[in-house]
Motif scaffolding. Sequence first.
Motif, mmCIF file in Angstrom:
data_model
loop_
_atom_site.group_PDB
_atom_site.id
_atom_site.type_symbol
_atom_site.label_atom_id
_atom_site.label_comp_id
_atom_site.label_asym_id
_atom_site.label_seq_id
_atom_site.Cartn_x
_atom_site.Cartn_y
_atom_site.Cartn_z
ATOM 1 N N ALA A 92 44.240 61.708 23.149
ATOM 2 C CA ALA A 92 45.144 61.456 22.447
ATOM 3 C C ALA A 92 46.226 62.594 22.396
ATOM 4 C CB ALA A 92 44.882 61.125 21.050
ATOM 5 N N ARG A 93 45.539 64.020 22.137
ATOM 6 C CA ARG A 93 46.222 65.321 22.204
ATOM 7 C C ARG A 93 46.986 65.454 23.400
ATOM 8 N NH1 ARG A 93 41.987 68.111 21.396
ATOM 9 N NH2 ARG A 93 41.978 67.876 19.200
ATOM 10 N N PHE A 94 46.444 65.214 24.432
ATOM 11 C CA PHE A 94 47.327 65.178 25.840
ATOM 12 C C PHE A 94 48.300 64.371 25.750
ATOM 13 C CE2 PHE A 94 47.839 63.612 29.948
ATOM 14 C CZ PHE A 94 48.152 64.649 30.761
ATOM 15 N N LEU A 95 48.117 62.892 25.495
ATOM 16 C CA LEU A 95 49.363 62.275 25.224
ATOM 17 C C LEU A 95 50.774 62.858 24.587
ATOM 18 C CD1 LEU A 95 47.707 58.731 25.363
ATOM 19 C CD2 LEU A 95 48.971 59.893 27.381
ATOM 20 N N ALA A 96 50.011 63.312 23.189
ATOM 21 C CA ALA A 96 50.998 63.753 22.363
ATOM 22 C C ALA A 96 51.831 64.982 22.745
ATOM 23 C CB ALA A 96 50.220 64.245 20.990
ATOM 24 N N ASP A 97 50.936 65.794 23.541
ATOM 25 C CA ASP A 97 51.588 67.010 24.093
ATOM 26 C C ASP A 97 52.510 66.525 25.167
ATOM 27 O OD1 ASP A 97 52.202 69.824 24.193
ATOM 28 O OD2 ASP A 97 50.640 70.018 25.667
ATOM 29 N N ALA A 98 52.314 65.533 26.046
ATOM 30 C CA ALA A 98 52.987 65.085 27.134
ATOM 31 C C ALA A 98 54.348 64.696 26.541
ATOM 32 C CB ALA A 98 52.099 64.260 27.881
ATOM 33 N N THR A 99 54.429 63.833 25.584
ATOM 34 C CA THR A 99 55.626 63.217 25.145
ATOM 35 C C THR A 99 56.258 64.370 24.262
ATOM 36 O OG1 THR A 99 54.401 62.546 22.808
ATOM 37 C CG2 THR A 99 54.833 61.212 24.729
ATOM 38 N N ALA A 100 55.720 65.066 23.664
ATOM 39 C CA ALA A 100 56.579 66.530 22.979
ATOM 40 C C ALA A 100 57.017 67.278 24.067
ATOM 41 C CB ALA A 100 55.608 67.132 21.968
ATOM 42 N N ARG A 101 56.339 67.553 25.411
ATOM 43 C CA ARG A 101 56.840 68.597 26.123
ATOM 44 C C ARG A 101 56.981 67.835 27.679
ATOM 45 N NH1 ARG A 101 53.792 73.743 25.589
ATOM 46 N NH2 ARG A 101 51.921 72.354 26.283
ATOM 47 N N PRO A 102 57.897 66.631 27.769
ATOM 48 C CA PRO A 102 57.720 66.007 28.955
ATOM 49 C C PRO A 102 58.230 66.803 30.286
ATOM 50 C CG PRO A 102 59.831 65.556 27.812
ATOM 51 C CD PRO A 102 58.780 66.314 26.728
ATOM 52 N N THR A 103 58.788 67.765 30.206
ATOM 53 C CA THR A 103 59.172 68.732 31.349
ATOM 54 C C THR A 103 57.823 69.520 31.891
ATOM 55 O OG1 THR A 103 60.599 70.231 30.327
ATOM 56 C CG2 THR A 103 61.599 68.550 31.179
ATOM 57 N N ARG A 104 56.862 69.661 30.978
ATOM 58 C CA ARG A 104 55.725 70.289 31.510
ATOM 59 C C ARG A 104 55.011 69.937 32.589
ATOM 60 N NH1 ARG A 104 54.867 75.614 28.832
ATOM 61 N NH2 ARG A 104 55.945 75.785 27.075
ATOM 62 N N PRO A 105 54.566 70.958 33.527
ATOM 63 C CA PRO A 105 53.633 70.286 34.486
ATOM 64 C C PRO A 105 52.374 70.080 33.792
ATOM 65 C CG PRO A 105 54.428 72.380 35.054
ATOM 66 C CD PRO A 105 54.786 72.374 33.690
ATOM 67 N N VAL A 106 51.338 68.851 34.335
ATOM 68 C CA VAL A 106 50.411 68.399 33.653
ATOM 69 C C VAL A 106 49.355 69.340 33.303
ATOM 70 C CG1 VAL A 106 48.362 66.755 33.951
ATOM 71 C CG2 VAL A 106 50.703 66.108 34.603
ATOM 72 N N ARG A 107 49.200 70.454 34.190
ATOM 73 C CA ARG A 107 48.043 71.328 34.228
ATOM 74 C C ARG A 107 48.523 72.320 32.754
ATOM 75 N NH1 ARG A 107 51.444 73.351 38.111
ATOM 76 N NH2 ARG A 107 52.407 75.288 37.902
ATOM 77 N N SER A 113 41.727 71.496 21.009
ATOM 78 C CA SER A 113 42.544 72.079 19.642
ATOM 79 C C SER A 113 42.558 73.411 19.763
ATOM 80 C CB SER A 113 41.764 71.436 18.551
ATOM 81 O OG SER A 113 40.342 71.998 18.559
ATOM 82 N N PRO A 114 43.445 74.149 18.915
ATOM 83 C CA PRO A 114 43.282 75.595 18.789
ATOM 84 C C PRO A 114 41.869 76.158 18.525
ATOM 85 C CG PRO A 114 45.082 74.648 17.467
ATOM 86 C CD PRO A 114 44.393 73.320 17.902
ATOM 87 N N ALA A 115 40.999 75.342 17.650
ATOM 88 C CA ALA A 115 39.628 75.806 17.482
ATOM 89 C C ALA A 115 38.837 75.859 18.902
ATOM 90 C CB ALA A 115 39.176 75.177 16.161
ATOM 91 N N GLU A 116 38.964 74.670 19.592
ATOM 92 C CA GLU A 116 38.144 74.687 20.843
ATOM 93 C C GLU A 116 38.622 75.573 21.909
ATOM 94 O OE1 GLU A 116 37.327 69.773 21.032
ATOM 95 O OE2 GLU A 116 39.302 70.599 21.228
ATOM 96 N N ARG A 117 40.016 75.707 21.864
ATOM 97 C CA ARG A 117 40.461 76.719 22.816
ATOM 98 C C ARG A 117 39.896 78.139 22.568
ATOM 99 N NH1 ARG A 117 44.007 76.350 26.246
ATOM 100 N NH2 ARG A 117 45.184 74.508 25.102
ATOM 101 N N HIS A 118 39.712 78.695 21.231
ATOM 102 C CA HIS A 118 39.388 79.816 20.786
ATOM 103 C C HIS A 118 37.887 79.904 21.283
ATOM 104 C CE1 HIS A 118 38.433 83.217 18.330
ATOM 105 N NE2 HIS A 118 37.485 82.627 18.089
ATOM 106 N N THR A 119 37.069 78.784 20.954
ATOM 107 C CA THR A 119 35.735 79.061 21.335
ATOM 108 C C THR A 119 35.485 79.136 22.940
ATOM 109 O OG1 THR A 119 35.123 77.572 19.474
ATOM 110 C CG2 THR A 119 33.470 77.307 21.509
ATOM 111 N N VAL A 120 36.326 78.092 23.862
ATOM 112 C CA VAL A 120 35.964 78.319 25.173
ATOM 113 C C VAL A 120 36.692 79.770 25.744
ATOM 114 C CG1 VAL A 120 37.175 77.452 27.249
ATOM 115 C CG2 VAL A 120 36.363 75.865 25.522
ATOM 116 N N LEU A 121 38.042 80.160 25.411
ATOM 117 C CA LEU A 121 38.248 81.375 25.824
ATOM 118 C C LEU A 121 37.756 82.616 25.173
ATOM 119 C CD1 LEU A 121 42.203 80.737 25.847
ATOM 120 C CD2 LEU A 121 40.322 80.216 27.975
ATOM 121 N N THR A 122 37.293 82.572 23.912
ATOM 122 C CA THR A 122 36.938 83.899 23.359
ATOM 123 C C THR A 122 35.340 83.810 23.555
ATOM 124 O OG1 THR A 122 38.710 84.041 22.135
ATOM 125 C CG2 THR A 122 36.966 85.436 21.358
#
Length: 182
Positions: A92-107, A113-122
Motif C-alpha cells: 500500500a505504501r508503494f502504491l501510494a508513493d507511485a501515485t504521488a510521484r509517477p515519474t520516479r523510477p520504481v527503484r 516507513s520512516p521508522a523501518e528505514r531508520h532500522t534497516v539503514l542505521t
Amino acid sequence: PFEQVVDAVGPVRSAARHPLFQVMLSLQNNAAGALELPGLRVEALRLGRYRSLPCDLLLDLTEADGGLEGSLVYALDLFDHATAERLAECFARFLADATARPTRPVRELDLLSPAERHTVLTEWGGPAAGSAPLGGSVPSAGSVPRWFREQVARTPDAVAVLQGARQVTYRELDARVERLAR
C-alpha cells in the motif's frame, strides 16, 4: 523445459505447493458486466475465503470506486498474520508513493516507513552491526548485481548466507550464481 530447470536446481519440493510460482497478483480492472436473465435478479458476490489456495501468497485486487480494494490470502503454515499485514502495508505504501510521484523510477519508490528505514539503514547496516552487507554502507546508485560483485571482490571469504550451522561465503555464493546463470 521447466522440469529440467527444476531438476538442475534441485529445490526441496512439496506436493502441497505449486512448483512454478509461489506468489500471485490478480487485478480485476474490467467493469463487471450486468447479467440479465428473464425473471431473475442476479448480483455478483465476492467470496471472502478460498477453499484451496493456488499459491503461497495471493494478492487479489479489484478496481472499485476509483481505487483498489482487495484481499491478501496466504498459507498459514508459511506466514503469520503480522507478516502478512506488514507485506500488505508495504505494498500500500508503494502504491501510494507511485501515485504521488509517477515519474520516479520504481527503484526509488518507498516500501518502508520512516521508522523501518531508520532500522534497516542505521541499526542493521551501521558500523555497530560489524557484518553489515556491503561493508556497512548502503550504495546510493547502481544495481544489485554490481553491488554483489563488489562485495565478492572485497570480502570473498566472508559469510554471505547463514542457515542454522550451514554457512556459504560470498565466493561460494558467486560460484553458485554463475553456475545457475550458465
